[in-house]
Design a protein around this motif. Structure first.
Motif, short mmCIF file in Angstrom:
data_model
loop_
_atom_site.label_atom_id
_atom_site.label_comp_id
_atom_site.label_asym_id
_atom_site.label_seq_id
_atom_site.Cartn_x
_atom_site.Cartn_y
_atom_site.Cartn_z
N MET A 133 0.71 -1.16 0.00
CA MET A 133 0.18 -0.02 -0.05
C MET A 133 0.80 1.24 -0.10
O MET A 133 0.46 1.98 -0.71
CB MET A 133 -1.01 0.01 1.22
N LEU A 134 1.83 1.24 0.83
CA LEU A 134 2.55 2.33 0.96
C LEU A 134 3.41 2.86 -0.29
O LEU A 134 3.55 3.73 -0.88
CB LEU A 134 3.60 2.29 1.89
N VAL A 135 4.23 2.03 -0.86
CA VAL A 135 4.88 1.99 -2.02
C VAL A 135 4.15 2.30 -3.34
O VAL A 135 4.41 3.13 -3.86
CB VAL A 135 5.84 0.78 -2.51
N TYR A 136 2.96 1.65 -3.32
CA TYR A 136 1.86 2.03 -4.51
C TYR A 136 1.63 3.49 -4.37
O TYR A 136 1.53 4.15 -5.24
CB TYR A 136 0.71 1.12 -4.15
N ARG A 137 0.92 3.93 -3.03
CA ARG A 137 0.61 5.26 -3.00
C ARG A 137 1.75 6.20 -3.20
O ARG A 137 1.47 7.25 -3.86
CB ARG A 137 -0.09 5.54 -1.55
#
Length: 151
Positions: free
Chosen positions: A69-73
């Protein structure tokens, strides 16, 4: 190569993302099924302190979930500044691929842990990751929302 990057369209992107999505999903499901069918003895236990997988599988699953989630965002947030649509689509495809890879890696780890020990506890986390994975099926609405596209 230059011509190819400018020919990316939303339908083409969705087709590519769908192929990636179903490849990742299918490989996890097939591997889990084969592992389950090949395992001669299974048990469900989550209190054996000598089994490192009882700790490693949940930790890796949660870490992969959060990291995906963090890397995608982070990757998506950099795309809103891109000028051209093909650049945004190319970046989106990369971000989506990285997101799927994080989740699949943790899922595969859970399956391997199950194969090594026979503990169904590992497959619980694989199942949870696959359930989350099902919510990430690419769609036109999701791409438009993530990239903040307008008509």
């Amino acid at each position: 190569m230059e011509h190819q990057s400018h020919s990316i369209s939303l339908p083409g992107l969705l087709k590519t993302l769908s192929v990636l999505y179903f490849s990742f999903l299918g490989s996890q499901l097939l591997f889990a099924l084969v592992a389950f069918l090949k395992q001669s003895t299974t048990y469900f236990e989550f209190e054996n302190s000598e089994d490192v997988f009882i700790y490693a599988v949940p930790v890796l699953a949660v870490a992969a979930f959060v990291a995906s989630m963090l890397v995608y965002r982070e990757q998506i947030s950099t795309l809103t500044d891109k000028g051209s649509l093909p650049e945004k689509f190319s970046g989106y495809q990369s971000a989506y691929l990285v997101r799927m890879a994080f989740l699949e890696a943790a899922s595969i780890f859970g399956i391997i842990a199950f194969m090594l020990k026979g503990n169904l506890f590992s497959l619980v986390f694989t199942g949870l990751l696959i359930l989350y994975f099902l919510t990430l099926k690419p769609s036109k609405d999701k791409v438009e929302a993530d990239l903040d596209l307008s008509e």
